[in-house]
Design a protein around this motif. Structure first.
Motif, PDB file in Angstrom:
ATOM      1  N   HIS A  29      91.997  46.527 -20.395  1.00 50.07           N
ATOM      2  CA  HIS A  29      91.485  47.469 -21.715  1.00 50.07           C
ATOM      3  C   HIS A  29      92.951  46.879 -23.023  1.00 50.07           C
ATOM      4  N   ALA A  30      93.819  46.663 -22.416  1.00 52.15           N
ATOM      5  CA  ALA A  30      95.087  45.652 -23.199  1.00 52.15           C
ATOM      6  C   ALA A  30      94.695  44.757 -23.909  1.00 52.15           C
ATOM      7  N   LYS A  31      93.830  43.424 -23.261  1.00 53.22           N
ATOM      8  CA  LYS A  31      93.468  42.773 -23.853  1.00 53.22           C
ATOM      9  C   LYS A  31      92.625  42.882 -24.460  1.00 53.22           C
ATOM     10  N   LEU A  32      91.409  43.630 -24.136  1.00 54.29           N
ATOM     11  CA  LEU A  32      90.846  44.093 -25.896  1.00 54.29           C
ATOM     12  C   LEU A  32      91.484  44.360 -26.811  1.00 54.29           C
ATOM     13  N   ILE A  33      92.092  45.358 -26.340  1.00 51.84           N
ATOM     14  CA  ILE A  33      92.587  45.913 -27.776  1.00 51.84           C
ATOM     15  C   ILE A  33      93.808  44.887 -29.039  1.00 51.84           C
ATOM     16  N   LEU A  34      94.135  43.820 -27.773  1.00 47.71           N
ATOM     17  CA  LEU A  34      95.087  43.092 -28.497  1.00 47.71           C
ATOM     18  C   LEU A  34      93.945  42.210 -29.280  1.00 47.71           C
ATOM     19  N   GLU A  35      92.641  41.594 -28.813  1.00 49.07           N
ATOM     20  CA  GLU A  35      92.059  40.414 -29.294  1.00 49.07           C
ATOM     21  C   GLU A  35      91.730  41.271 -30.339  1.00 49.07           C
ATOM     22  N   GLU A  36      90.883  42.767 -30.137  1.00 49.93           N
ATOM     23  CA  GLU A  36      91.137  43.443 -31.554  1.00 49.93           C
ATOM     24  C   GLU A  36      91.875  43.539 -32.861  1.00 49.93           C
ATOM     25  N   ALA A  37      93.054  43.169 -32.410  1.00 49.29           N
ATOM     26  CA  ALA A  37      94.539  43.808 -33.624  1.00 49.29           C
ATOM     27  C   ALA A  37      94.790  42.188 -33.891  1.00 49.29           C
ATOM     28  N   GLY A  38      94.152  40.998 -32.807  1.00 54.14           N
ATOM     29  CA  GLY A  38      94.740  39.524 -33.099  1.00 54.14           C
ATOM     30  C   GLY A  38      95.627  39.728 -33.123  1.00 54.14           C
ATOM     31  N   ILE A  39      96.093  40.287 -31.603  1.00 54.52           N
ATOM     32  CA  ILE A  39      97.527  39.893 -31.502  1.00 54.52           C
ATOM     33  C   ILE A  39      98.215  38.870 -30.223  1.00 54.52           C
ATOM     34  N   ASP A  40      98.148  37.873 -30.274  1.00 52.14           N
ATOM     35  CA  ASP A  40      98.623  37.446 -28.697  1.00 52.14           C
ATOM     36  C   ASP A  40      98.840  37.500 -27.841  1.00 52.14           C
ATOM     37  N   GLY A  41      98.226  37.856 -27.165  1.00 52.08           N
ATOM     38  CA  GLY A  41      98.567  38.639 -25.287  1.00 52.08           C
ATOM     39  C   GLY A  41     100.649  38.106 -24.611  1.00 52.08           C
ATOM     40  N   GLN A  42     101.042  37.609 -24.819  1.00 48.57           N
ATOM     41  CA  GLN A  42     102.259  36.296 -25.400  1.00 48.57           C
ATOM     42  C   GLN A  42     103.499  36.963 -25.795  1.00 48.57           C
ATOM     43  N   ASN A  49     106.318  43.904 -35.554  1.00 51.04           N
ATOM     44  CA  ASN A  49     107.168  44.273 -36.716  1.00 51.04           C
ATOM     45  C   ASN A  49     106.322  45.995 -36.179  1.00 51.04           C
ATOM     46  N   GLU A  50     106.977  46.965 -37.841  1.00 47.82           N
ATOM     47  CA  GLU A  50     105.885  47.972 -37.275  1.00 47.82           C
ATOM     48  C   GLU A  50     104.753  48.222 -37.254  1.00 47.82           C
ATOM     49  N   ASP A  51     104.473  47.316 -38.725  1.00 44.00           N
ATOM     50  CA  ASP A  51     102.325  47.255 -39.080  1.00 44.00           C
ATOM     51  C   ASP A  51     101.639  46.618 -38.128  1.00 44.00           C
ATOM     52  N   GLN A  52     102.326  45.794 -36.955  1.00 38.36           N
ATOM     53  CA  GLN A  52     101.616  45.401 -35.735  1.00 38.36           C
ATOM     54  C   GLN A  52     101.973  46.637 -34.759  1.00 38.36           C
ATOM     55  N   LEU A  53     103.465  47.590 -34.914  1.00 42.19           N
ATOM     56  CA  LEU A  53     102.707  48.707 -33.498  1.00 42.19           C
ATOM     57  C   LEU A  53     102.591  49.904 -34.074  1.00 42.19           C
ATOM     58  N   ALA A  54     101.277  50.151 -35.560  1.00 38.69           N
ATOM     59  CA  ALA A  54     101.153  51.337 -35.784  1.00 38.69           C
ATOM     60  C   ALA A  54      99.986  50.743 -36.306  1.00 38.69           C
ATOM     61  N   GLN A  55      99.363  49.536 -35.833  1.00 37.63           N
ATOM     62  CA  GLN A  55      98.005  48.814 -35.824  1.00 37.63           C
ATOM     63  C   GLN A  55      97.267  48.656 -33.895  1.00 37.63           C
ATOM     64  N   LEU A  56      98.179  48.702 -33.575  1.00 40.30           N
ATOM     65  CA  LEU A  56      98.266  48.986 -32.024  1.00 40.30           C
ATOM     66  C   LEU A  56      97.524  50.689 -31.801  1.00 40.30           C
TER      67      LEU A  56
END
Length: 127
Positions: A29-42, A49-56
């Protein structure tokens, strides 16, 4: 430490690992969430930043049952099994394995530490 949904996630680990500290979010699920958010898992959690954390947090909150709600749901499911007096409900009530495992040996996780039972007393000289 960044907080997502009230959970402190480690900031020195990759975000794909850090997300698994949230109850109900595993590696898949972590992988799916990061793909949907467009964030690299590494990427490390502290570099977000705060926007990315809020998006997650928003993605997890809207699409997944996690933390308190998930714990409550699991507890209600077990309580329902107890109430209808099913076999699985009885096993939960007795603190025994519910999924068909053997209990003559093993099952120590569910049963707790070994309770020693005294052996049968033998009478000397009797046959």
């Amino acid at each position: 430490m960044p907080r997502i949904l009230g959970v402190d996630i480690p900031d020195n680990k990759p975000i794909r690992i850090s997300l698994t500290y949230i109850y109900g979010v595993g590696p898949h699920h972590a992988k799916l969430i990061l793909e949907e958010a467009g964030i690299d898992g590494q990427v490390r959690a502290h570099t977000l930043n705060e926007d990315q954390l809020a998006q997650l947090a928003n993605l997890i909150e809207n699409n997944y049952v996690v933390e308190g709600a998930l714990r409550r749901q699991i507890g209600q499911n077990i309580q329902r099994l107890r109430d209808i007096r099913s076999y699985r409900g009885y096993r939960h009530r007795a603190g025994l394995p519910c999924r068909g495992q053997r209990t003559k040996t093993n099952a120590r996780t569910r049963k707790g530490r070994k309770k020693t039972v005294a052996g049968k007393k033998s009478i000397k000289g009797a046959k």
